[in-house]
Write a protein that holds these residues in place. Structure first.
Motif, mmCIF file in Angstrom:
data_model
loop_
_atom_site.group_PDB
_atom_site.id
_atom_site.type_symbol
_atom_site.label_atom_id
_atom_site.label_comp_id
_atom_site.label_asym_id
_atom_site.label_seq_id
_atom_site.Cartn_x
_atom_site.Cartn_y
_atom_site.Cartn_z
ATOM 1 N N GLN A 51 0.830 -1.213 0.000
ATOM 2 C CA GLN A 51 0.000 0.000 0.000
ATOM 3 C C GLN A 51 0.858 1.255 0.000
ATOM 4 O OE1 GLN A 51 -3.840 -0.205 2.445
ATOM 5 N NE2 GLN A 51 -2.579 -1.799 3.403
ATOM 6 N N GLN A 52 1.892 1.262 0.819
ATOM 7 C CA GLN A 52 2.766 2.430 0.920
ATOM 8 C C GLN A 52 3.575 2.631 -0.362
ATOM 9 O OE1 GLN A 52 4.909 1.430 4.478
ATOM 10 N NE2 GLN A 52 3.367 2.355 5.823
ATOM 11 N N ALA A 53 4.068 1.555 -0.913
ATOM 12 C CA ALA A 53 4.925 1.660 -2.096
ATOM 13 C C ALA A 53 4.143 2.051 -3.351
ATOM 14 C CB ALA A 53 5.649 0.336 -2.336
ATOM 15 N N HIS A 54 2.888 1.621 -3.427
ATOM 16 C CA HIS A 54 2.106 1.844 -4.648
ATOM 17 C C HIS A 54 0.924 2.788 -4.451
ATOM 18 C CE1 HIS A 54 4.265 -1.120 -7.079
ATOM 19 N NE2 HIS A 54 4.370 -1.803 -5.959
ATOM 20 N N GLN A 55 0.808 3.375 -3.250
ATOM 21 C CA GLN A 55 -0.321 4.257 -2.951
ATOM 22 C C GLN A 55 -1.633 3.601 -3.365
ATOM 23 O OE1 GLN A 55 2.497 5.770 -4.733
ATOM 24 N NE2 GLN A 55 3.248 5.950 -2.658
ATOM 25 N N LEU A 56 -1.791 2.361 -2.930
ATOM 26 C CA LEU A 56 -2.944 1.545 -3.301
ATOM 27 C C LEU A 56 -3.646 1.060 -2.039
ATOM 28 C CD1 LEU A 56 -4.417 -0.130 -5.574
ATOM 29 C CD2 LEU A 56 -2.857 -1.974 -4.959
ATOM 30 N N PRO A 57 -4.863 1.514 -1.794
ATOM 31 C CA PRO A 57 -5.573 1.019 -0.611
ATOM 32 C C PRO A 57 -5.960 -0.454 -0.793
ATOM 33 C CG PRO A 57 -6.988 2.467 -1.900
ATOM 34 C CD PRO A 57 -5.639 2.490 -2.546
ATOM 35 N N ILE A 58 -5.722 -1.237 0.246
ATOM 36 C CA ILE A 58 -6.100 -2.652 0.239
ATOM 37 C C ILE A 58 -6.980 -2.886 1.460
ATOM 38 C CG2 ILE A 58 -5.303 -5.040 0.265
ATOM 39 C CD1 ILE A 58 -2.624 -4.059 -0.868
ATOM 40 N N PRO A 59 -8.267 -3.127 1.255
ATOM 41 C CA PRO A 59 -9.159 -3.339 2.397
ATOM 42 C C PRO A 59 -8.864 -4.652 3.119
ATOM 43 C CG PRO A 59 -10.341 -3.655 0.335
ATOM 44 C CD PRO A 59 -8.960 -3.186 -0.020
ATOM 45 N N ASP A 60 -9.262 -4.707 4.379
ATOM 46 C CA ASP A 60 -9.027 -5.905 5.193
ATOM 47 C C ASP A 60 -9.595 -7.157 4.546
ATOM 48 O OD1 ASP A 60 -7.750 -4.350 7.060
ATOM 49 O OD2 ASP A 60 -9.472 -4.227 8.408
ATOM 50 N N GLU A 61 -10.766 -7.035 3.914
ATOM 51 C CA GLU A 61 -11.385 -8.195 3.273
ATOM 52 C C GLU A 61 -10.494 -8.763 2.171
ATOM 53 O OE1 GLU A 61 -13.166 -5.017 3.086
ATOM 54 O OE2 GLU A 61 -13.767 -5.451 5.144
ATOM 55 N N ALA A 62 -9.818 -7.885 1.447
ATOM 56 C CA ALA A 62 -8.919 -8.334 0.386
ATOM 57 C C ALA A 62 -7.683 -9.002 0.972
ATOM 58 C CB ALA A 62 -8.523 -7.163 -0.504
ATOM 59 N N ILE A 63 -7.186 -8.452 2.084
ATOM 60 C CA ILE A 63 -6.003 -9.032 2.720
ATOM 61 C C ILE A 63 -6.301 -10.462 3.184
ATOM 62 C CG2 ILE A 63 -4.409 -8.835 4.685
ATOM 63 C CD1 ILE A 63 -4.745 -5.763 4.412
ATOM 64 N N GLU A 64 -7.510 -10.689 3.675
ATOM 65 C CA GLU A 64 -7.897 -12.031 4.114
ATOM 66 C C GLU A 64 -7.879 -13.028 2.971
ATOM 67 O OE1 GLU A 64 -11.699 -11.663 6.005
ATOM 68 O OE2 GLU A 64 -10.919 -10.340 7.567
ATOM 69 N N GLU A 65 -8.113 -12.556 1.742
ATOM 70 C CA GLU A 65 -8.120 -13.423 0.558
ATOM 71 C C GLU A 65 -6.717 -13.643 -0.014
ATOM 72 O OE1 GLU A 65 -10.894 -14.962 -0.534
ATOM 73 O OE2 GLU A 65 -11.887 -14.060 1.196
ATOM 74 N N MET A 66 -5.738 -12.940 0.497
ATOM 75 C CA MET A 66 -4.365 -13.068 0.002
ATOM 76 C C MET A 66 -3.695 -14.238 0.702
ATOM 77 S SD MET A 66 -3.230 -9.096 -0.225
ATOM 78 C CE MET A 66 -3.981 -8.015 -1.424
ATOM 79 N N THR A 67 -3.866 -15.404 0.109
ATOM 80 C CA THR A 67 -3.350 -16.623 0.729
ATOM 81 C C THR A 67 -2.145 -17.204 -0.002
ATOM 82 O OG1 THR A 67 -4.951 -17.946 -0.505
ATOM 83 C CG2 THR A 67 -5.600 -17.208 1.710
ATOM 84 N N THR A 68 -1.869 -16.709 -1.203
ATOM 85 C CA THR A 68 -0.703 -17.150 -1.977
ATOM 86 C C THR A 68 -0.061 -15.926 -2.631
ATOM 87 O OG1 THR A 68 -1.877 -17.448 -4.087
ATOM 88 C CG2 THR A 68 -1.837 -19.353 -2.568
ATOM 89 N N PRO A 69 1.184 -16.030 -3.038
ATOM 90 C CA PRO A 69 1.787 -14.923 -3.781
ATOM 91 C C PRO A 69 0.979 -14.560 -5.035
ATOM 92 C CG PRO A 69 3.503 -16.369 -2.989
ATOM 93 C CD PRO A 69 2.191 -17.055 -2.694
ATOM 94 N N ARG A 70 0.419 -15.557 -5.713
ATOM 95 C CA ARG A 70 -0.383 -15.275 -6.909
ATOM 96 C C ARG A 70 -1.598 -14.416 -6.551
ATOM 97 N NH1 ARG A 70 -0.348 -17.588 -11.790
ATOM 98 N NH2 ARG A 70 0.590 -19.538 -11.054
#
Length: 82
Positions: A51-70
């Motif tokens: 988020q800091q590097a790309h000025q891109l907001p990532i909501p908590d719900e999306a973070i929960e779905e981030m289970t693999t590098p892909r």
């Protein structure tokens, strides 16, 4: 804005948890972050750094779905490309 590459993601992952860095060799795109040694707090830190590097907001719900590098790359790059 340029897309997030796997190498850039690996660099962020190493910065977050250097101990798990040894697990980042080889084909890791579809390996669970938990199997790579990253717990939920580490995933949150990875998302925060993106988020800091790309000025891109990532909501908590999306973070929960981030289970693999892909998952991370797909989510981030779809939003950066938009």
């Amino acid at each position: 804005m340029s897309l997030l590459t796997l190498d850039q993601l690996k660099t962020i992952m190493i910065q977050v948890d250097a101990e798990s860095a040894k697990e980042l060799d080889g084909e890791i795109l579809d390996v669970g972050l938990d199997h790579l040694g990253f717990d939920s707090l580490a995933v949150l830190e990875i998302a925060t750094r993106i988020q800091q590097a790309h000025q891109l907001p990532i909501p908590d719900e999306a973070i929960e779905e981030m289970t693999t590098p892909r998952n991370i790359l797909d989510y981030v790059n779809q939003r950066l490309a938009a």
